[in-house]
Design a protein around this motif. Structure first.
Motif, PDB file in Angstrom:
ATOM      1  N   ALA A 149       0.832  -1.210   0.000  1.00  0.00           N
ATOM      2  CA  ALA A 149       0.000   0.000   0.000  1.00  0.00           C
ATOM      3  C   ALA A 149       0.859   1.250   0.000  1.00  0.00           C
ATOM      4  O   ALA A 149       0.611   2.196  -0.762  1.00  0.00           O
ATOM      5  CB  ALA A 149      -0.924  -0.011   1.211  1.00  0.00           C
ATOM      6  N   SER A 150       1.901   1.276   0.837  1.00  0.00           N
ATOM      7  CA  SER A 150       2.719   2.496   0.902  1.00  0.00           C
ATOM      8  C   SER A 150       3.488   2.716  -0.394  1.00  0.00           C
ATOM      9  O   SER A 150       3.611   3.852  -0.869  1.00  0.00           O
ATOM     10  CB  SER A 150       3.681   2.430   2.095  1.00  0.00           C
ATOM     11  OG  SER A 150       4.483   1.283   1.979  1.00  0.00           O
ATOM     12  N   SER A 151       4.001   1.647  -0.990  1.00  0.00           N
ATOM     13  CA  SER A 151       4.728   1.842  -2.257  1.00  0.00           C
ATOM     14  C   SER A 151       3.778   2.269  -3.367  1.00  0.00           C
ATOM     15  O   SER A 151       4.146   3.055  -4.248  1.00  0.00           O
ATOM     16  CB  SER A 151       5.469   0.569  -2.653  1.00  0.00           C
ATOM     17  OG  SER A 151       4.564  -0.484  -2.788  1.00  0.00           O
ATOM     18  N   LEU A 152       2.549   1.789  -3.315  1.00  0.00           N
ATOM     19  CA  LEU A 152       1.547   2.200  -4.311  1.00  0.00           C
ATOM     20  C   LEU A 152       1.264   3.700  -4.206  1.00  0.00           C
ATOM     21  O   LEU A 152       1.269   4.433  -5.208  1.00  0.00           O
ATOM     22  CB  LEU A 152       0.269   1.390  -4.090  1.00  0.00           C
ATOM     23  CG  LEU A 152      -0.757   1.386  -5.192  1.00  0.00           C
ATOM     24  CD1 LEU A 152      -0.195   0.755  -6.446  1.00  0.00           C
ATOM     25  CD2 LEU A 152      -1.998   0.616  -4.748  1.00  0.00           C
ATOM     26  N   VAL A 153       1.037   4.158  -2.986  1.00  0.00           N
ATOM     27  CA  VAL A 153       0.744   5.583  -2.788  1.00  0.00           C
ATOM     28  C   VAL A 153       1.956   6.432  -3.138  1.00  0.00           C
ATOM     29  O   VAL A 153       1.849   7.470  -3.806  1.00  0.00           O
ATOM     30  CB  VAL A 153       0.295   5.819  -1.325  1.00  0.00           C
ATOM     31  CG1 VAL A 153       0.216   7.310  -1.027  1.00  0.00           C
ATOM     32  CG2 VAL A 153      -1.046   5.165  -1.079  1.00  0.00           C
ATOM     33  N   LEU A 154       3.124   5.966  -2.699  1.00  0.00           N
ATOM     34  CA  LEU A 154       4.345   6.729  -2.967  1.00  0.00           C
ATOM     35  C   LEU A 154       4.618   6.818  -4.477  1.00  0.00           C
ATOM     36  O   LEU A 154       4.934   7.888  -5.008  1.00  0.00           O
ATOM     37  CB  LEU A 154       5.522   6.043  -2.273  1.00  0.00           C
ATOM     38  CG  LEU A 154       6.750   6.910  -2.034  1.00  0.00           C
ATOM     39  CD1 LEU A 154       6.433   8.025  -1.055  1.00  0.00           C
ATOM     40  CD2 LEU A 154       7.904   6.062  -1.513  1.00  0.00           C
ATOM     41  N   GLY A 155       4.480   5.709  -5.178  1.00  0.00           N
ATOM     42  CA  GLY A 155       4.722   5.687  -6.627  1.00  0.00           C
ATOM     43  C   GLY A 155       3.747   6.567  -7.376  1.00  0.00           C
ATOM     44  O   GLY A 155       4.138   7.345  -8.247  1.00  0.00           O
ATOM     45  N   SER A 156       2.468   6.483  -7.027  1.00  0.00           N
ATOM     46  CA  SER A 156       1.474   7.291  -7.740  1.00  0.00           C
ATOM     47  C   SER A 156       1.666   8.771  -7.438  1.00  0.00           C
ATOM     48  O   SER A 156       1.492   9.622  -8.318  1.00  0.00           O
ATOM     49  CB  SER A 156       0.062   6.844  -7.379  1.00  0.00           C
ATOM     50  OG  SER A 156      -0.153   6.989  -6.005  1.00  0.00           O
ATOM     51  N   THR A 157       2.053   9.093  -6.197  1.00  0.00           N
ATOM     52  CA  THR A 157       2.289  10.498  -5.850  1.00  0.00           C
ATOM     53  C   THR A 157       3.482  11.050  -6.632  1.00  0.00           C
ATOM     54  O   THR A 157       3.424  12.150  -7.193  1.00  0.00           O
ATOM     55  CB  THR A 157       2.556  10.632  -4.334  1.00  0.00           C
ATOM     56  OG1 THR A 157       1.485  10.025  -3.636  1.00  0.00           O
ATOM     57  CG2 THR A 157       2.669  12.083  -3.933  1.00  0.00           C
ATOM     58  N   THR A 158       4.541  10.283  -6.695  1.00  0.00           N
ATOM     59  CA  THR A 158       5.724  10.733  -7.440  1.00  0.00           C
ATOM     60  C   THR A 158       5.402  10.924  -8.929  1.00  0.00           C
ATOM     61  O   THR A 158       5.765  11.939  -9.538  1.00  0.00           O
ATOM     62  CB  THR A 158       6.857   9.699  -7.291  1.00  0.00           C
ATOM     63  OG1 THR A 158       7.005   9.398  -5.918  1.00  0.00           O
ATOM     64  CG2 THR A 158       8.155  10.236  -7.836  1.00  0.00           C
ATOM     65  N   GLY A 159       4.705   9.953  -9.488  1.00  0.00           N
ATOM     66  CA  GLY A 159       4.331  10.053 -10.900  1.00  0.00           C
ATOM     67  C   GLY A 159       3.442  11.253 -11.165  1.00  0.00           C
ATOM     68  O   GLY A 159       3.646  11.988 -12.136  1.00  0.00           O
ATOM     69  N   SER A 160       2.479  11.466 -10.290  1.00  0.00           N
ATOM     70  CA  SER A 160       1.566  12.594 -10.475  1.00  0.00           C
ATOM     71  C   SER A 160       2.304  13.915 -10.369  1.00  0.00           C
ATOM     72  O   SER A 160       2.044  14.850 -11.145  1.00  0.00           O
ATOM     73  CB  SER A 160       0.459  12.557  -9.426  1.00  0.00           C
ATOM     74  OG  SER A 160      -0.292  11.398  -9.574  1.00  0.00           O
TER      75      SER A 160
END
Lengths: 179, 135
Positions: free
Chosen positions: B9-20
């Motif tokens: 979950a944390s890597s998902l949120v972190l990855g999507s935030t960075t990409g966005s």
């Protein structure tokens, strides 16, 4: 001897999650990621839309410039070689001996309707690639009749040229094109 | 909650935030560039319209000052055709170049901006009654 009830309570606190908490983190993270992705996509599509609109406006201005130059060329030729045609509709121009001078390289005459001291000119671009192909623009030629020494009205003389904007293809001179 | 779920979950949120954040930064840059280009195009448009307005005002001035007994004055020079700019711009987004042809009757106005953007219009001074049109 330890109480049987307290032993079970200790186990529950250490090991078993509540039913409502079980696996809620992953769906929450997925939802957040999805929302971020959607927001980004929306921003990108808005930026792209702005670019496309700017490009369309640029092409529109290019068409306006070409048509304006063509209108100036045509009006100048009319004034130099056959000013009497300014007071006649374009349908009568072909009968004139100086009709060969009338025209412009980059645009085609669609119509000309004279009125009192002015005339409505409609030109269409030619020899260009889409989407500028068949772009039309209307202009107003302002003229006044020169007075002869004996006081009678002579030939028309141009005094100005007004731009009235692009028109939809096939539309009459008074109808605006959608922007 | 177990450790695997937390990590995913944390890597998902972190990855999507960075990409966005990357997408937003690029979008902001593209929007800024578009706005800059629009400003240049707008200024080029204003300069071309100012030339046209100058021709019309000059023609009106000459008509108002014309005496029937006097011969009409000759074609105006480039100095007379320069449009009046309301206020000097310290950082002009577009520059205007005026050229008269050999006959002195055809004026070509070019408004150029950065990145190769250029607009060009031809004006015939005879159309405005500023020249006799003998050529």
């Amino acid at each position: 001897m330890p109480c049987r009830g307290s032993r079970w309570r200790g186990l529950a606190l250490r090991h078993r999650p509540l039913p409502a908490e079980a696996g809620f983190l992953l769906p929450l993270a997925l939802t957040v990621a999805l929302l971020l992705l959607l927001g980004s996509l929306m921003l990108v599509s808005l930026a792209l839309q702005g670019r496309v609109q700017a490009s369309v406006q640029r092409q529109r201005r290019q068409a306006e410039d070409r048509l304006m130059s063509a209108a100036q060329q045509l009006a100048g030729r009319l004034q130099r070689h056959c000013p009497e045609l300014l007071a006649q509709p374009h349908t009568a121009w072909s009968a004139s001996p100086c009709s060969g001078f009338v025209g412009a390289e980059s645009a085609q005459l669609v119509s000309y309707q004279p009125g009192e001291g002015s005339g409505e000119l409609l030109l269409e671009l030619q020899g260009v690639e889409p989407p500028l192909r068949a772009a039309r623009a209307a202009f107003t030629l302002h003229w006044q009749l020169e007075l002869q020494p004996d006081g009678e009205a002579g030939l028309p003389r141009l005094t100005g040229l007004g731009e009235r904007g692009l028109r939809a293809t096939g539309a009459p001179a008074g109808q605006e094109a959608g922007s | 909650m177990n450790l695997v779920e937390l990590l995913v979950a944390s890597s998902l949120v972190l990855g999507s935030t960075t990409g966005s954040l990357g997408i937003w930064a690029r979008t902001a840059q593209a929007t800024h560039d578009t706005a800059l280009r629009l400003r240049q195009e707008l200024q080029a448009e204003e300069q071309l319209l100012a030339v046209q307005a100058r021709l019309q005002s000059l023609a009106a001035e000459r008509r108002a000052a014309a005496e029937p007994s006097e011969p009409p004055p000759g074609c105006p020079g480039l100095a007379d055709l320069q449009p009046v700019v309301p206020a000097p711009d310290a950082d002009p987004a577009a520059t205007l170049d005026l050229q008269l042809d050999a006959t002195g009757e055809i004026l070509t106005a070019r408004a150029a901006a950065a990145a190769g953007y250029q607009r060009e219009r031809m004006f015939d001074l005879v159309v405005y009654g500023l020249c006799a049109g003998a050529s």
